[in-house]
Scaffold this active site. Sequence first.
Site, mmCIF file in Angstrom:
data_model
loop_
_atom_site.group_PDB
_atom_site.id
_atom_site.type_symbol
_atom_site.label_atom_id
_atom_site.label_comp_id
_atom_site.label_asym_id
_atom_site.label_seq_id
_atom_site.Cartn_x
_atom_site.Cartn_y
_atom_site.Cartn_z
ATOM 1 N N ASP A 1 0.824 -1.210 0.000
ATOM 2 C CA ASP A 1 0.000 0.000 0.000
ATOM 3 C C ASP A 1 0.856 1.257 0.000
ATOM 4 O O ASP A 1 1.413 1.654 1.017
ATOM 5 C CB ASP A 1 -0.921 -0.004 1.216
ATOM 6 C CG ASP A 1 -1.957 1.110 1.174
ATOM 7 O OD1 ASP A 1 -1.998 1.824 0.156
ATOM 8 O OD2 ASP A 1 -2.715 1.254 2.143
ATOM 9 N N ASP B 1 -1.852 4.935 -5.913
ATOM 10 C CA ASP B 1 -2.177 4.215 -4.683
ATOM 11 C C ASP B 1 -2.322 2.726 -4.966
ATOM 12 O O ASP B 1 -3.358 2.276 -5.456
ATOM 13 C CB ASP B 1 -3.472 4.766 -4.084
ATOM 14 C CG ASP B 1 -3.848 4.092 -2.774
ATOM 15 O OD1 ASP B 1 -2.978 3.421 -2.191
ATOM 16 O OD2 ASP B 1 -5.002 4.227 -2.344
#
Length: 556
Positions: free
Chosen positions: A205, A410
């Site tokens: 992440d 992201d």
Amino acid sequence: MAPPPPPPAGEHQPQLHGVVIITLPPPDQPSKGKTITAFTYRDDPGAPLPPQEPAMGYPVAPGARRRSRRALSPRRVAAMALVLGALAVAAYYCFYSDVAVQFLGMEEEEAQKERNETRSFLLPLYPKARQGRALREFGDVKLAAKRVDDGGRTAANKMKAGKAAAAETNSTALLPIKGNVFPDGQYYTSIFVGNPPRPYFLDVDTGSDLTWIQCDAPCTNCAKGPHPLYKPTKEKIVPPRDSLCQELQGEQNYCETCKQCDYEIEYADQSSSMGVLAKDDMHLIATNGGREKLDFVFGCAYDQQGQLLSSPAKTDGILGLSSAAISLPSQLASHGIISNIFGHCITREQGGGGYMFLGDDYAPRWGMTWTSIRSGTDNLYHTEANNVKYGDQQLSVHEKAGNSVQVIFDSGSSYTYLPNEIYENLIAAIKYSSPGFVQDNSDRTLPLCWKADFPVRYLEDVKQFKPLSLHFGKKWLFMSKTFTISPEDFVIISDKGNVCLGLLNGTEINHGSTIIVGDVSLRGKLVVYDNQRRQIGWANSDCTKPQTQKGFPFFL
């Protein structure tokens, strides 16, 4: 009077040559600079110069002498081109001395690397179980502004603050990654923590600061994961005075009498994780067989809410890769183990997978498109796009207004989110080009699925879709910096045979004015996050095998 006979056939004619000699300074004394010497010579030093005047007794036509001096033979033109080319190369090395030293001194660089015992680390990505629409989306990370009371579950001892001695080597960690965007969700990798080392699967992440692992401290709410919960000892708990704790909580929340560093993280899908900071050994295995150990600060998460409680979970937590000081790349860089550069490459192949690297050995030195990272308080990877197009059709009005649209890369988001205006314009463009598509509200695969007026089994059957491109300005004054999302990276065929759109409306996660580029659009690309130069780069790749970069072509 007869003219003199021409030179015999096959007789050697003198040739003019140009030479440029570049002398580089010794590796240990770069301040001495470089020297450049340029000169010309003939291959027959004894050959006389060609006569400049016609032989005695021959008539000279008016203007003939002037024309003979101005005339350029093909041989002379070639010689001049050679000299000019050599001077151009010399000028290039003058202006790009770092590149010159890197290109011409490649063998010395490799020898220096061997002396420094540079190592590289690889981490794999693994597939996840199907979760359908219940996918976590980490479009934003919000650290709690207050200390969280854990009901008396505090550590008795304080830890001594301080950093381990910086390592002398500069390494790169390469981690294989596996997973699928549809239907499995995010991609994750495996790390080893503790003594003895124990494996943990973590979602990759780039939108999270903190790495956290489900923890028995004891655990209040934890999903059933693939591995036993991490169980910290008292001496592993991080005290509030630790610099990473103060960054995580904010200086206004410093607690002098507290014995642990509490945190709470909220994600864009309204899920959350609560815990305390811990410090333990992280173990990385180098590709050459060597091992690296980091005194790693991470979250011991004992209370998960929302989608983080979905069981059985295929992961044990989240791997934080933002630009924050507490992220994994930043901690490795602060210990001198790697440069603060990392990247990932997610394959388009069925079954997912790919790799992630930590350090700069696998970051290409050429062939990349780069754009600057905007500074911000949230440590996310923000950039700005000047224009957004679907095929040749402009979707945004930002360029007309002289503004730009914010873009966040992201890897923790399964799908790509668009601002409401761009999303609505895209839907209108798709409907216009595909009038035979009828929306099927009964298909819950994604928010928007269409039933086509022809059988659809594979993406190749759907040819109406066009690429979506994000334009980030100019490259080299005339080439556009473009991040292209091909139809196969946002069109999904559902189990019902419908055509579903993997581009979602950002208003669903309170990002109505920001583009969030998620996993579905990151496939088939090598993406590099350079926190040292504050830039993001990308290049198309099959993501099957990572390659170290050697040398630098002088013509780039």
